[in-house]
Each structure stands twice: as structure tokens, then as C-alpha cells.
Design a protein around this motif. Structure first.
Motif, short mmCIF file in Angstrom:
data_model
loop_
_atom_site.label_atom_id
_atom_site.label_comp_id
_atom_site.label_asym_id
_atom_site.label_seq_id
_atom_site.Cartn_x
_atom_site.Cartn_y
_atom_site.Cartn_z
N TYR A 182 0.86 -1.19 0.00
CA TYR A 182 0.00 0.00 0.00
C TYR A 182 0.89 1.24 0.00
O TYR A 182 1.72 1.42 0.89
CB TYR A 182 -0.93 -0.01 1.22
N ASP A 225 -4.71 4.02 0.97
CA ASP A 225 -4.79 2.77 0.22
C ASP A 225 -5.01 1.59 1.16
O ASP A 225 -5.82 0.69 0.89
CB ASP A 225 -3.50 2.52 -0.58
N ASP A 233 -8.59 1.77 2.55
CA ASP A 233 -9.60 1.33 1.58
C ASP A 233 -9.63 -0.20 1.51
O ASP A 233 -10.71 -0.82 1.45
CB ASP A 233 -9.29 1.91 0.20
N ALA A 234 -8.44 -0.79 1.50
CA ALA A 234 -8.37 -2.26 1.43
C ALA A 234 -8.96 -2.90 2.68
O ALA A 234 -9.60 -3.96 2.62
CB ALA A 234 -6.91 -2.70 1.24
N TYR A 289 -11.45 -1.72 4.67
CA TYR A 289 -12.92 -1.71 4.69
C TYR A 289 -13.50 -2.56 3.56
O TYR A 289 -14.57 -3.15 3.71
CB TYR A 289 -13.44 -0.26 4.68
N ASP A 290 -12.78 -2.63 2.42
CA ASP A 290 -13.22 -3.54 1.36
C ASP A 290 -13.20 -4.99 1.85
O ASP A 290 -14.13 -5.76 1.58
CB ASP A 290 -12.31 -3.41 0.12
N ALA A 291 -12.15 -5.34 2.57
CA ALA A 291 -12.03 -6.72 3.06
C ALA A 291 -13.08 -7.02 4.12
O ALA A 291 -13.62 -8.13 4.18
CB ALA A 291 -10.62 -6.94 3.63
N GLU A 346 -16.06 -5.70 4.22
CA GLU A 346 -17.33 -5.84 3.52
C GLU A 346 -17.40 -7.19 2.80
O GLU A 346 -18.45 -7.84 2.76
CB GLU A 346 -17.52 -4.69 2.51
N ALA A 347 -16.26 -7.61 2.25
CA ALA A 347 -16.22 -8.87 1.50
C ALA A 347 -16.04 -10.07 2.40
O ALA A 347 -16.09 -11.21 1.94
CB ALA A 347 -15.10 -8.81 0.47
N SER A 376 -13.35 -11.06 3.62
CA SER A 376 -12.16 -11.75 3.12
C SER A 376 -11.05 -11.70 4.17
O SER A 376 -10.38 -10.67 4.35
CB SER A 376 -11.67 -11.10 1.83
N PRO A 435 -20.65 -4.35 5.80
CA PRO A 435 -20.58 -3.14 4.97
C PRO A 435 -20.77 -1.90 5.83
O PRO A 435 -21.72 -1.78 6.59
CB PRO A 435 -21.74 -3.31 3.98
#
Lengths: 134, 134
Positions: free
Chosen positions: B5, B10, B13-14, B16-18, B20-21, B23, B68
Motif C-alpha cells: 500500500y 490505500d 480502503d483495502a 474496509y473492502d475486506a 465488507e467482502a 475476506s 458493509p
């Protein structure tokens, strides 16, 4: 009041001493003299900036009463110029025999500046409720 | 999973994306691969160390459901090697029309390491209750 704290722990000791003594001057000497400071006390909104943090503690100390806390160390995270301290704060109840309130987590972040180690962030969060007996 | 990152944003963002997913692999790629990491989620104890943080999110993601969140920026505190981000997190309710739960403050702390910016601390704390109409 101009102080120079040689270590983050020196700054932290001064912070909790000032809280207990309800000394606004001593307390604000620990906080960085910059506008990127932030303070989150239980049940308060997040307060940001030197002026608003000063107003917050002015309000808290207006009763003339300090906040004596027992502080339990959990973790230091250290870099050359930033030190993060996770602790548990337990309010010492004013009357012996009364059960103490639930402790709080606190995270204190210090930054090494030209004027020594200064507090830039003080954050409180509740600890989980005690487990109920079965 | 090995990520680099370039900025704290960066990494965030990764993160909160993770979340939500759901992952685990993507999430743990954001956290620093060191043992001085700490995570404080609502109603949980403070979790410290890579192994226990991994176990925490393994447990959270076990239902196969992500979290999310709408993330509102409050403040960045930046040094050369440490970045502190105060945000407000609002869970997006799974069913439209249901009132959203109370938002939470989150403080995310990133450290610049040889492998780029990594998350070292994620702390949640409740926002104050809404003011009652008078």
C-alpha cells in the motif's frame, strides 16, 4: 507552563497527575500545542483541536474536582517519533466500599516534537461488560 | 497474499473492502505482520498480536457475512512514518427501511514499514447517544 518530557511515559505520568489534581495548566502542558490533537472521553463527542480540548477540560475541572485513576499498562507500540500506549483506566471511587464503575480502555498517542514528547491523542472506549455468572 | 500500500488511505480502503467482502486473507494483508498490532471492536476485549487478531476475524467471518460500513472522515494526524485516522463508521443495515444502529468512532493507525503502509491499530468507541428532543 513549559515542560519538556524526555519520554512518552514522563508525558503520560504528567497527564494522569494533572487529571487527578484537576490542573488545567499542567494538563494542557502535556498536550501538543498544535491543532491536530484529539480527545475522546466516555459519552462525549470526539473533540479536536487545541482550543476545543482546552474548553473540554476547563468544563470538566470547573467543579474543582480531579479524576483519580488507577492506570494498568496493556501495550506500548513504539516508533522513533510516535508512541502508542494502550492502558486500562479504573476510576478510584470517592467512597471506600462503593463498587468501582466499569473500567475503560484508553489509548494515548505521543509524538516526539522539538519540545519533547507530547500527547496528541487520548481515546477512551468501554471495556466489555463483566461475564455473568452461570 | 502480499500487498504493497503506497499510502495509508490505500491501506484503509483495502481494510474496509475486506471487511465488507468478509475476506480474511485480504484483511490480514492490511494488518502489519508483527505482534504489536491491536484491535478493539465494540463489546470485545482489546485483542493484541497477529495470532489473536487473525482468530478474532476468523470468528467474525465464520458466518460468511461481511460488514458493509459507510466511513466518514473526521481527521488525519500524519507523521513521516505513522498515520492516524479518526473516522465515523455507520453499519449499512441489511434491510432498507430499518433504522441504522448508532454509529461508532474508529481510530485507525498505520505505520510505514519496509512492506509499505500497514495497519497496526484499529479501535472502536461508541459515539454519544443522540440528543433527546426536548
Amino acid at each position: 507552563m513549559s515542560m519538556h518530557y524526555e519520554t512518552p511515559q514522563d508525558a503520560e505520568d504528567a497527564f494522569y497527575d494533572a487529571l487527578e489534581a484537576a490542573s488545567l495548566e499542567a494538563l494542557m502542558a502535556v498536550w501538543s500545542d498544535t491543532d491536530d490533537i484529539g480527545c475522546l472521553l466516555p459519552m462525549y463527542p470526539l473533540i479536536r483541536g487545541r482550543q476545543d480540548v482546552t474548553a473540554l477540560f476547563t468544563h470538566l475541572f470547573a467543579r474543582g474536582q480531579g479524576v483519580p485513576l488507577t492506570v494498568t499498562h496493556l501495550d506500548w507500540v513504539l516508533t522513533d517519533t510516535v508512541a502508542i500506549h494502550h492502558v486500562e483506566e479504573q476510576v478510584i471511587p470517592p467512597q471506600a466500599g462503593r463498587p468501582p464503575p466499569q473500567p475503560f480502555y484508553a489509548t494515548n498517542i505521543y509524538r516526539l516534537q522539538d519540545d519533547g514528547w507530547r500527547l496528541i491523542t487520548h481515546l477512551n472506549a468501554p471495556t466489555p461488560p463483566p461475564q455473568r455468572g452461570g
